[in-house]
Design an enzyme around this catalytic site. Structure first.
Site, mmCIF file in Angstrom:
data_model
loop_
_atom_site.group_PDB
_atom_site.id
_atom_site.type_symbol
_atom_site.label_atom_id
_atom_site.label_comp_id
_atom_site.label_asym_id
_atom_site.label_seq_id
_atom_site.Cartn_x
_atom_site.Cartn_y
_atom_site.Cartn_z
ATOM 1 N N ASP A 1 0.773 -1.184 0.183
ATOM 2 C CA ASP A 1 -0.011 0.114 0.194
ATOM 3 C C ASP A 1 0.843 1.372 0.130
ATOM 4 O OD1 ASP A 1 -2.854 1.060 0.018
ATOM 5 O OD2 ASP A 1 -2.003 2.158 1.908
HETATM 6 C C1 LIG Z 1 2.688 8.930 -5.277
HETATM 7 C C2 LIG Z 1 2.236 8.083 -6.428
HETATM 8 C C3 LIG Z 1 1.411 6.973 -6.236
HETATM 9 N N1 LIG Z 1 1.234 6.152 -7.400
HETATM 10 C C4 LIG Z 1 0.433 4.975 -7.189
HETATM 11 C C5 LIG Z 1 0.753 3.649 -6.579
HETATM 12 C C6 LIG Z 1 -0.418 2.980 -6.304
HETATM 13 O O1 LIG Z 1 -0.874 2.218 -7.476
HETATM 14 C C7 LIG Z 1 -1.470 3.997 -5.864
HETATM 15 C C8 LIG Z 1 -1.824 4.154 -4.591
HETATM 16 O O2 LIG Z 1 -2.964 3.142 -4.246
HETATM 17 P P1 LIG Z 1 -2.770 1.847 -3.460
HETATM 18 O O3 LIG Z 1 -3.958 1.874 -2.729
HETATM 19 O O4 LIG Z 1 -1.447 1.831 -2.810
HETATM 20 O O5 LIG Z 1 -2.712 0.809 -4.596
HETATM 21 P P2 LIG Z 1 -3.669 0.574 -5.944
HETATM 22 O O6 LIG Z 1 -5.213 0.535 -5.359
HETATM 23 O O7 LIG Z 1 -3.334 1.227 -6.957
HETATM 24 O O8 LIG Z 1 -3.423 -0.932 -6.062
HETATM 25 P P3 LIG Z 1 -3.624 -2.320 -5.174
HETATM 26 O O9 LIG Z 1 -4.437 -3.310 -6.084
HETATM 27 O O10 LIG Z 1 -2.385 -3.002 -4.944
HETATM 28 O O11 LIG Z 1 -4.366 -1.941 -3.849
HETATM 29 O O12 LIG Z 1 -0.871 5.197 -6.329
HETATM 30 C C9 LIG Z 1 2.175 6.377 -8.338
HETATM 31 O O13 LIG Z 1 1.577 5.498 -9.574
HETATM 32 N N2 LIG Z 1 2.952 7.180 -8.667
HETATM 33 C C10 LIG Z 1 2.988 8.074 -7.656
HETATM 34 O O14 LIG Z 1 3.906 8.808 -7.954
#
Ligand SMILES: Cc1cn([C@H]2C[C@H](O)[C@@H](COP(=O)(O)OP(=O)(O)OP(=O)(O)O)O2)c(=O)[nH]c1=O
Length: 189
Positions: free
Chosen positions: A69
């Site tokens: 996360d």
């Molecule tokens: C700050 C930042 C975040 N992010 C993304 C990463 C994560 O995918 C998202 C944060 O949400 P998360 O809830 O961590 O993940 P998600 O819902 O995308 O995927 P999962 O199925 O694993 O729960 O933000 C970027 O791609 N680049 C960035 O610079």
């Protein structure tokens, strides 16, 4: 077998960078911060929930399941994924000209063991004017990203300084994840 409990294409790409074979499992867990829960505890708990949901979903007694996360934290406030364009613009306004933390947690779980890594990076944003924020929000890149930006995309130009892990900000810290997986390998021997 290694599994990645994630729907995020970025996490898939970053885990591929480590050079391990894995399968992806789709999991959906509620992301709700408890009253009085610290940002670090919250991020870690959600990552663990994702890994455990993944473990419950695979019928593999030898599964090692990764869950992760990522959240943006400013003034003890957690910025998750923006709900809409106005929310994205409001987040970017708040981040403008300031330093925030990006916290990424990774958990690896098996039937009989659980372990984790926490990666905290500090990101300083350039001062953004309304036009820059509107133009960036219009790219739709902020959607699905914690804090409404992507360091790996057009959002990279908003980042004046990074102290920590680029891959951690992007969603899966590769150094910490490799170290975590190495500990699991070690246990198997
Ligand atoms: C700050 C930042 C975040 N992010 C993304 C990463 C994560 O995918 C998202 C944060 O949400 P998360 O809830 O961590 O993940 P998600 O819902 O995308 O995927 P999962 O199925 O694993 O729960 O933000 C970027 O791609 N680049 C960035 O610079």
């Amino acid at each position: 077998m290694l599994y990645l409990a994630s729907q995020s294409p970025r996490r898939r790409q970053l885990l591929e960078q480590i050079g391990v074979a894995f399968q992806v499992i789709d999991v959906e867990v509620p992301e709700v911060r408890g009253a009085g829960e610290s940002p670090r505890h919250y991020v870690s708990r959600v990552a663990r929930d994702k890994a455990l949901a993944g473990l419950a979903a695979v019928a593999d007694p030898h599964a090692v399941v990764l869950g992760s996360d990522t959240e943006v934290v400013l003034d003890d406030e957690v910025f998750g994924k923006p709900a809409d364009a106005a929310d994205a613009a409001a987040m970017l306004h708040r981040l403008s000209g300031r330093t925030h933390e990006v916290i990424s947690a990774v958990w690896a779980v098996t039937a009989d063991h659980q372990d984790s890594e926490l990666c905290v990076s500090r990101v300083r944003f350039a001062k953004l004017d309304d036009a820059t924020i509107a133009t960036y929000a219009a790219t739709r890149e902020p959607f699905g990203k914690a804090g409404a930006y992507a360091i790996q995309g057009r959002g990279g130009v908003l980042v004046e300084h990074l102290e920590g892990s680029y891959s951690g900000v992007m969603g899966l810290p590769v150094f910490e994840t490799a170290r975590l997986l190495a500990r699991f390998e070690h246990r198997r021997r």
